[in-house]
Design an enzyme around this catalytic site. Structure first.
Site, PDB file in Angstrom:
ATOM      1  N   CYS A  85     -16.112  71.313  55.173  1.00 18.92           N
ATOM      2  CA  CYS A  85     -14.765  72.029  54.820  1.00 18.92           C
ATOM      3  C   CYS A  85     -13.923  70.991  55.013  1.00 18.92           C
ATOM      4  CB  CYS A  85     -14.573  73.141  55.756  1.00 18.92           C
ATOM      5  SG  CYS A  85     -13.123  74.122  55.033  1.00 18.92           S
ATOM      6  N   HIS A 202     -19.425  76.676  55.685  1.00 21.09           N
ATOM      7  CA  HIS A 202     -19.664  76.248  57.426  1.00 21.09           C
ATOM      8  C   HIS A 202     -20.912  76.666  57.712  1.00 21.09           C
ATOM      9  CE1 HIS A 202     -15.394  75.537  58.208  1.00 21.09           C
ATOM     10  NE2 HIS A 202     -15.122  76.098  57.094  1.00 21.09           N
ATOM     11  N   GLU A 204     -22.121  75.828  60.552  1.00 20.22           N
ATOM     12  CA  GLU A 204     -22.015  76.076  62.139  1.00 20.22           C
ATOM     13  C   GLU A 204     -21.416  77.673  62.319  1.00 20.22           C
ATOM     14  OE1 GLU A 204     -17.798  75.286  60.866  1.00 20.22           O
ATOM     15  OE2 GLU A 204     -19.675  74.577  60.213  1.00 20.22           O
TER      16      GLU A 204
END
Length: 225
Positions: A85, A202, A204
């Protein structure tokens, strides 16, 4: 492996990245950009957020922080580096990867789950998948539209450096499945070395099972394992 998650003023996904990396068995810690990379750094994450408030352009100021010279040197030496990002914006602004990220076609901030098609399965970042696999990972950005010149785009495709493309749940790469207007539905690209990658979604945020959502992103972070 010891992974350094670089924290800039305005980063807000650094703790998430550390927690997700630890979940997949990676020793990770946050590194304040002014402190430089620790000597034992064996992997680097440029996390999401709004470094320096996205002034000038998203990632432009962080890309010029002194630590990024260390990151580029480490990448040239084969240390795995991933930008996510805002980290992808920093990576492209600092020359780690081609192209640039600009304002979404909708001109709005978008936060939603998207589907990605794995374009290559022979890289560290995609070794957990098969080519053509479809994974679900969330996006959260206002400047996520991947832009690249026509000639540079042709080179990118010819060199097989597109890592992920936005697609629908069945793997079809269509305009309707493109959440931000990115050129050629590109969601993630490789640097000159396959150990360097940037992507807007993302991973994560799609790793921890207790979040009650897809854990498809864990395979990307397992590259550090």
């Amino acid at each position: 492996m010891t992974v350094s998650v670089v924290q800039f003023g305005g980063s807000n996904c650094d703790r998430d990245a550390v927690r997700a990396l630890e979940h997949v068995g990676v020793d990770a810690g946050r590194v304040w950009h002014e402190d430089g990379l620790p000597a034992d750094t064996e992997g680097i994450v440029l996390p999401g957020g709004f470094s320096y408030g996205d002034y000038l352009r998203a990632g432009a100021m962080a890309a010029r922080a002194p630590i990024m010279a260390e990151v580029r040197e480490a990448a040239a030496d084969g240390v795995p580096v991933i930008g996510v990002c805002n980290g992808a914006q920093i990576g492209s602004e600092s020359g780690l990867t081609p192209g640039a990220f600009t304002t979404n076609a909708s001109a709005r901030f978008q936060c939603e789950p998207v589907h990605l098609r794995v374009e290559r399965a022979d890289t560290p970042w995609t070794a957990a998948y098969d080519e053509g696999d479809v994974i679900e990972v969330p996006i959260a950005h206002g400047e996520g539209r991947f832009e690249i010149g026509e000639e540079a785009h042709a080179d990118l495709v010819a060199d097989d450096r597109v890592l992920f493309r936005y697609c629908d749940a069945d793997g079809n790469v269509t305009d309707a499945a493109n959440p931000n207007g990115s050129t050629d539905n590109v969601a993630g690209v490789l640097g000159e070395r396959e150990s360097v990658a940037v992507l807007m979604p993302h991973p994560e945020r799609a790793t921890l099972p207790d979040l009650g959502r897809s854990t498809d992103g864990a395979g990307i972070l397992r590259a550090f394992v």
